[in-house]
Design a protein around this motif. Structure first.
Motif, short mmCIF file in Angstrom:
data_model
loop_
_atom_site.label_atom_id
_atom_site.label_comp_id
_atom_site.label_asym_id
_atom_site.label_seq_id
_atom_site.Cartn_x
_atom_site.Cartn_y
_atom_site.Cartn_z
N ASP A 155 40.80 17.41 28.05
CA ASP A 155 41.88 16.45 28.29
C ASP A 155 42.86 17.01 29.31
O ASP A 155 42.70 18.12 29.82
CB ASP A 155 42.61 16.12 26.98
N ASP A 226 39.52 12.92 29.59
CA ASP A 226 40.25 11.77 29.08
C ASP A 226 40.84 10.90 30.19
O ASP A 226 40.95 9.68 30.04
CB ASP A 226 41.35 12.22 28.11
N VAL A 227 41.20 11.51 31.32
CA VAL A 227 41.75 10.74 32.43
C VAL A 227 40.70 9.75 32.96
O VAL A 227 41.00 8.60 33.25
CB VAL A 227 42.23 11.67 33.56
N GLN A 229 37.94 8.75 31.27
CA GLN A 229 37.51 7.84 30.21
C GLN A 229 38.42 6.62 30.11
O GLN A 229 37.97 5.53 29.75
CB GLN A 229 37.49 8.59 28.87
N GLN A 230 39.71 6.78 30.45
CA GLN A 230 40.60 5.62 30.37
C GLN A 230 40.25 4.55 31.42
O GLN A 230 40.66 3.40 31.30
CB GLN A 230 42.06 6.06 30.52
N PHE A 231 39.46 4.95 32.42
CA PHE A 231 38.98 3.99 33.41
C PHE A 231 37.51 3.61 33.17
O PHE A 231 36.89 2.93 33.99
CB PHE A 231 39.13 4.56 34.82
N GLU A 253 44.43 8.97 39.92
CA GLU A 253 45.39 9.30 38.87
C GLU A 253 45.76 10.79 38.93
O GLU A 253 46.92 11.16 38.76
CB GLU A 253 44.79 8.96 37.50
#
Length: 361
Positions: A155, A226-227, A229-231, A253
């Motif tokens: 993360d 995690d950065v 995965q949010q997309f 990002e």
């Protein structure tokens, strides 16, 4: 030639010229460090070479995680002035280096005894700053090497922690050296210390983004899962054969986060006395070149190698000239940096919460 076929060539000299070694292992710092006044120039050059030795151990692909841990542990003890002779350490490490390492990196290891001799000749407080930096790097880097994977880091917090161990701690060390050099700078110690991690982290994040594909070919990925995965993107699916816009969104990002660190680093520079133009230039040139690199990354998220987003020599010269002339003028500096970072997304980073978390080694 296999790594085991190399022999350690004797002749590393105590009178080694740090200035001769530096350009081979960092073109950027070979440009910026000469801007520093003495005695800072000597101590910062030595510090950078020590960090490059630690990096060389980390980057050598033929060494196992256990071997890297052992070499890092031994190097840490040597920098502290204890344990085995530096020549013995160099003689053990040099034959282990493969041809993936440049001739300049191998020469740095050959000249390691001379580099260490300079370390041990520095004043006690400067030595303590360098020793602390190397100790923290050699504590953290092996942990990440043992746990590295192509699927990336867990993360954003682990990503920040990695950047701390390989670069943020360098910002702390530089702050200690600057404060020892100047009473006026020391008056700003607390505020500088709060921003110092961003100075190293912003540069390191830029390098990680630039070198994504080269790192992947070596079996590593330092991006936070995690950065992406949010997309809707999984780093284990990353492929040079196909560009996924979701991956590009994750890159942008992280560009925004790196930009936030660079903004903090600019505030760091502006806390330095305007009359210390050499120290300011040392910091500013690296920050400005990182901002220009982020611009190229943001404009071309489908890049496939670091060379595609590398800034030109002309841009480097223009950056050195413009930021060099403006080094002592804060208003002009802000305008220049705004120009260098124009169009970049920005995510503010609170340095007080980007703290170092101890890892179990």
């Amino acid at each position: 030639m296999q790594a085991s076929d190399q022999q350690y060539p004797r002749g590393g000299s105590v009178g080694v010229s740090q200035q001769q070694l530096l350009p081979g292992v960092s073109r950027t710092f070979a440009l910026t460090i000469p801007q520093l006044p003495e005695p800072l120039r000597t101590s910062v050059t030595n510090a950078y070479l020590l960090c490059r030795i630690a990096d060389t151990i980390e980057d050598e692909p033929t060494l196992s995680a256990r071997q890297k841990q052992s070499f890092h542990d031994r190097f840490n003890v040597i920098v502290a002035g204890e344990g085995e002779p530096p020549s013995r350490f160099a003689a053990d490490l040099y034959p282990m280096l493969s041809e993936t390492m440049s001739a300049d990196e191998r020469e740095l290891i050959r000249q390691l005894p001379g580099v260490i001799a300079i370390t041990h000749s520095l004043p006690a407080k400067e030595r303590a700053a360098l020793e602390r930096c190397v100790r923290i790097m050699c504590e953290g880097m092996p942990w990440f090497q043992r746990n590295r994977r192509q699927g990336g880091l867990d993360d954003i917090f682990e990503f920040e922690r990695y950047c701390y161990y390989v670069a943020g701690v360098v910002g702390e060390m530089l702050t200690d050296l600057f404060c020892q050099y100047s009473v006026d700078i020391a008056h700003q110690r607390e505020r500088l210390r709060a921003l110092s991690v961003s100075f190293g982290a912003g540069l390191q994040m830029t390098n990680i983004l630039k070198d994504v594909w080269e790192d992947r070919r070596r079996g590593a990925c330092w991006l936070p899962r995690d950065v992406f995965q949010q997309f809707g993107f999984e780093l284990c699916d990353l492929s040079e054969a196909h560009y996924d816009p979701a991956f590009g969104a994750g890159i942008q990002e992280l560009v925004a986060r790196a930009h936030g660190h660079l903004r903090n680093a600019l505030a760091y520079v502006q806390l330095l006395p305007p009359g210390e133009v050499g120290i300011r230039r040392f910091c500013l040139w690296a920050l400005a070149m990182a901002a220009l690199t982020l611009q190229r990354l943001n404009a071309n998220p489908a890049y496939r190698s670091g060379s595609e987003v590398k800034i030109s020599r002309r841009a480097v010269r223009a950056t050195m000239l413009s930021f060099g002339l403006a080094a002592g003028r804060d208003t002009m500096l802000r305008r220049l940096f705004d120009w260098a970072a124009r169009g970049l997304p920005l995510r503010s980073v609170d340095c007080t919460v980007v703290e170092r978390r101890q890892v179990r080694v």
